[in-house]
Design an enzyme around this catalytic site. Structure first.
Site, PDB file in Angstrom:
ATOM      1  N   GLY A  10       0.715  -1.150   0.030  1.00  0.00           N
ATOM      2  CA  GLY A  10      -0.153  -0.082  -0.065  1.00  0.00           C
ATOM      3  C   GLY A  10       0.769   1.145   0.020  1.00  0.00           C
ATOM      4  N   THR A  95     -13.052  -6.673   6.574  1.00  0.00           N
ATOM      5  CA  THR A  95     -11.628  -6.593   6.355  1.00  0.00           C
ATOM      6  C   THR A  95     -10.985  -6.059   7.823  1.00  0.00           C
ATOM      7  OG1 THR A  95     -11.901  -6.169   4.106  1.00  0.00           O
ATOM      8  CG2 THR A  95      -9.950  -6.008   4.758  1.00  0.00           C
ATOM      9  N   TYR A 150     -16.559   2.857   8.746  1.00  0.00           N
ATOM     10  CA  TYR A 150     -15.208   2.867   8.565  1.00  0.00           C
ATOM     11  C   TYR A 150     -14.480   3.374  10.134  1.00  0.00           C
ATOM     12  CZ  TYR A 150     -10.206   4.046   7.230  1.00  0.00           C
ATOM     13  OH  TYR A 150      -9.094   3.974   7.269  1.00  0.00           O
TER      14      TYR A 150
END
Ligand code: UDP
Length: 339
Positions: A10, A95, A150
């Site tokens: 990433g 995730t 989130y």
């Protein structure tokens, strides 16, 4: 020392890998390439001491094997970017929560210290109404909009990590990243500074969402990585949460003007309603700047680059990226084998 970086392909993970290799450590990058990319780590592939493992933090066996083979773990793997998580709330929650649990469990089983990357999103709404910076011991205030899934998932990650530390003695350090920028960051996930740089350089309108009075502070990825590594090397930081970012505030509207000036662009600055940019029900955070006293006290360091230097660097790498893109587009026109 051999370290495992989840999310190692990433944006921040690849810079962390570079920095750790430069310190003489061995690095294994575990990544499923969902938002990360091989492009980010191509330059590391042939470096001695670097290895890439294609795998997901959702795969408990892959995580266990990778953790067992490492001496320490930086857990940066996550579903990231406000736009992405707004569009895929289930994937985000799964995730971030299940993936982190796999990492913490494996670290506990094998006795490995772990850095858990969190985010300024966990502060939620700005309860101070722009009168102060976020402190690590502030209350967390989130609303009913799906945007907060989130923040909720990352807040749960933090609490899990702290619980593993308090309850089971796992050595953990938690860092809340604020807006971080640098090479290899994709503008595709909505990050404002690389988007503005690209728009300005391409002569397209610079899109300020809402009235542009929302405030952010931007830190350079190299500084963020240095703070991260120092925290991991500081025993007193174990079990604690730290803001990692810059405390130089700027409104998004001012940012647009500064990017336009620094690129000498003629792009108009346009205002786009939030609804149009993100769909209905989006709630923005009006003021997001960290208090950095705790980070400074524990590691004697806070991000160093000022905003003008950061804009300058972002513009430089965006210009290079656009030139490479234009070059390969031209090559694909010339090469009849490519469609
Ligand atoms: N933003 C903007 N124009 C864009 C992209 C983002 O005005 O093209 C705004 C966005 O609404 C937010 C700020 O810039 O107020 C920072 O957005 P980003 O997605 O970079 O990070 P956030 O702080 O929201 O996680």
């Amino acid at each position: 020392m051999k370290v495992l970086i989840t999310g190692g392909a990433g944006f921040i993970g690849s810079h962390l890998a570079e920095a750790l290799l430069a310190c003489g450590q061995e690095v294994v990058a575990l990544d499923d390439l969902s938002t990360g990319s091989l492009q980010n780590i191509l330059h590391l592939m042939r470096r001695p001491g670097f290895a890439f493992v294609l795998g997901s933090i959702m795969d408990a066996t892959a995580v266990d094997q990778a953790v067992r083979a490492a001496d320490a773990v930086y857990h940066l793997g996550a579903a990231v970017g406000v736009r992405l998580v707004f569009e895929q709330p289930v994937r985000t929650m799964e995730t971030n929560v299940r993936g982190t649990q796999h990492v913490l469990d494996a670290c506990l089983r094998h006795g490995r210290k772990v850095f858990v990357a969190s985010t300024s999103e966990v502060y939620g709404k700005d309860v101070r109404n722009g009168t102060g910076r976020f402190r690590e011991d502030d209350d967390i205030t989130i609303g009913p909009s799906m945007r907060w899934c989130y923040a909720t998932s990352k807040a749960l990650d933090e609490f899990m990590a702290r619980a593993y530390a308090a309850d089971k003695g796992l050595p953990v350090v938690i860092g809340r990243y604020f807006n971080t920028v640098g090479p290899r960051q994709s503008p595709a996930y909505g990050m404002v500074l690389p988007r503005f740089a690209e728009q300005a350089l391409a002569g397209r309108p610079i899109t300020v969402y809402g009235d542009g009075r929302q405030v952010r502070s931007f830190s350079w990825v190299g500084d963020v990585v240095e703070a991260t590594v120092r925290l991991m090397e500081t025993p007193a930081a174990e079990g604690q949460v730290f803001n990692i970012g810059s405390d130089e505030p700027v409104t998004v509207r001012e940012l647009a003007h500064r990017v336009r000036a620094q690129t000498a662009s003629a792009s108009p600055i346009v205002h786009v309603p939030y609804e149009e940019a993100y769909g209905p029900g989006f709630e923005d955070i009006l003021y997001r700047v960290p208090e950095l006293t705790k980070l400074r006290a524990f590691v004697g360091f806070t991000p160093r680059l000022c905003l003008d230097e950061i804009i300058d660097r972002v513009v430089t790498y965006t210009r290079e990226r656009l030139a490479v893109g234009a070059g390969s587009a031209a090559a694909s026109i010339r090469d009849p084998r490519r469609t």
